[in-house]
Design a protein around this motif. Structure first.
Motif, mmCIF file in Angstrom:
data_model
loop_
_atom_site.group_PDB
_atom_site.id
_atom_site.type_symbol
_atom_site.label_atom_id
_atom_site.label_comp_id
_atom_site.label_asym_id
_atom_site.label_seq_id
_atom_site.Cartn_x
_atom_site.Cartn_y
_atom_site.Cartn_z
ATOM 1 N N ALA A 199 -1.509 -0.332 10.282
ATOM 2 C CA ALA A 199 -1.840 1.094 10.329
ATOM 3 C C ALA A 199 -2.007 1.705 8.951
ATOM 4 C CB ALA A 199 -0.760 1.855 11.093
ATOM 5 N N SER A 200 -1.529 1.032 7.899
ATOM 6 C CA SER A 200 -1.619 1.595 6.555
ATOM 7 C C SER A 200 -2.817 1.063 5.766
ATOM 8 C CB SER A 200 -0.333 1.311 5.766
ATOM 9 O OG SER A 200 -0.200 -0.072 5.503
ATOM 10 N N SER A 201 -3.663 0.235 6.409
ATOM 11 C CA SER A 201 -4.830 -0.330 5.732
ATOM 12 C C SER A 201 -6.100 0.360 6.210
ATOM 13 C CB SER A 201 -4.923 -1.831 6.004
ATOM 14 O OG SER A 201 -6.174 -2.340 5.573
ATOM 15 N N LEU A 202 -6.731 1.121 5.337
ATOM 16 C CA LEU A 202 -7.931 1.863 5.712
ATOM 17 C C LEU A 202 -9.040 0.931 6.190
ATOM 18 C CD1 LEU A 202 -9.539 4.548 5.807
ATOM 19 C CD2 LEU A 202 -10.246 4.068 3.459
ATOM 20 N N VAL B 253 -4.403 7.010 7.983
ATOM 21 C CA VAL B 253 -3.741 6.086 7.055
ATOM 22 C C VAL B 253 -2.804 6.835 6.109
ATOM 23 C CG1 VAL B 253 -4.142 4.529 5.096
ATOM 24 C CG2 VAL B 253 -5.495 4.296 7.190
ATOM 25 N N ASN B 254 -3.224 8.010 5.662
ATOM 26 C CA ASN B 254 -2.357 8.813 4.795
ATOM 27 C C ASN B 254 -1.026 9.112 5.478
ATOM 28 O OD1 ASN B 254 -4.294 8.857 2.824
ATOM 29 N ND2 ASN B 254 -4.948 10.958 3.182
ATOM 30 N N ILE C 82 -8.325 -0.432 9.651
ATOM 31 C CA ILE C 82 -8.488 0.590 10.698
ATOM 32 C C ILE C 82 -9.962 0.848 10.968
ATOM 33 C CG2 ILE C 82 -8.103 3.003 11.280
ATOM 34 C CD1 ILE C 82 -5.605 1.245 11.473
ATOM 35 N N THR D 273 0.809 -1.207 0.000
ATOM 36 C CA THR D 273 0.000 0.000 0.000
ATOM 37 C C THR D 273 0.846 1.262 0.000
ATOM 38 O OG1 THR D 273 -0.133 -0.108 2.411
ATOM 39 C CG2 THR D 273 -1.946 -1.073 1.177
ATOM 40 N N SER E 255 1.146 5.943 5.989
ATOM 41 C CA SER E 255 1.722 5.446 4.743
ATOM 42 C C SER E 255 2.947 6.230 4.305
ATOM 43 C CB SER E 255 0.660 5.470 3.633
ATOM 44 O OG SER E 255 -0.396 4.601 3.953
#
Length: 243
Positions: A199-202, A182-183, A205, A141, A186
């Motif tokens: 933490a980077s997967s919407l 997430v933004n 989360i 991601t 990432s």
């Protein structure tokens, strides 16, 4: 890849209903405000169905050179989208991916991946993540400093460092603040989990259902992750500008 550093992957929402396609763009826009999101819904006469011309025009409008991800609501929409792709020049066809994924969840995840600068493969993977269990995400991601794909976190690994904060914004980690979180996550090349999920997967989360007053544990297996963890903790404690 930093947000805004290059043209992004475009997203086309294809639905038998013009209103649904427009609504999906409006929804995804809340979490991906600068991504290239195009609606292609309904027939040429604004009826229920799909339009070869609308889909073709949407693909052309969405493509800035980084490719286009097309999501469809029903089987016949996929057939029309495939026909529209087949009529493109051969050099353009490989940049158009028609993804079998849930239109709402997959579309939102793809839009956020495009917003943070994911390449075509990353945006496709984000859309397809809507099919995956949300407790652990192992999908590309974001990118690390070398340009290689940085994969999601294996939540089964023990954390080396962690910090716990309390959510203060009244609606908790709903769609808009989750996308903002997430933004930011990432942009870091270190692995980070939120209550055990990537933490980077919407979608992961949002599936946590974190409401106001919830305890949020930010953790990493990488000892160098403190700056990232602290930045994310500060964002959570800021309340995301909500009352």
């Amino acid at each position: 890849m930093a947000v805004g550093s290059a043209p992004r992957v475009g997203i086309v929402f294809v639905s038998h209903s013009e209103k649904i396609a427009i609504g999906l763009v409006e929804l995804a826009r809340q979490m991906a405000p600068t991504a290239r999101l195009i609606a292609a819904g309904g027939t040429d006469s604004a009826g229920i169905g799909t339009s070869f011309e609308k889909i073709s025009d949407a693909i052309t409008e969405a493509d800035t050179g980084n490719g286009v991800v097309v999501l469809c609501d029903l089987g016949s929409a996929i057939l029309t989208a495939e026909t529209a792709r087949d009529f493109l020049e051969a050099s353009e066809q490989h940049r158009v991916r028609i993804v079998d994924a849930p239109l709402v969840e997959g579309g939102v995840a793809a839009a956020v991946a495009a917003e943070i600068g994911g390449d075509l493969d990353a945006v496709v993977a984000a859309a397809q993540s809507a099919f995956q269990p949300t407790s652990k995400t192992m999908l590309p991601t974001r990118h690390d400093e070398t340009g290689d794909d940085a994969f999601g976190v294996d939540a089964s690994l023990p954390a080396a460092i962690s910090r716990t904060v309390i959510l203060i914004n009244k609606d908790g980690l709903h769609a808009r603040p989750a996308a903002e979180f997430v933004n930011l996550a990432s942009t870091f090349s270190v692995p980070i989990t939120v209550n055990g999920t990537d933490a980077s997967s919407l979608l992961s989360i949002m599936s946590l259902g974190l409401a106001r007053g919830s305890s949020v544990q930010l953790a990493s297996t990488d000892l160098s992750a403190w700056p990232a963890i602290n930045a994310l903790a500060d964002l959570l404690q800021s309340g995301f500008g909500e009352d």
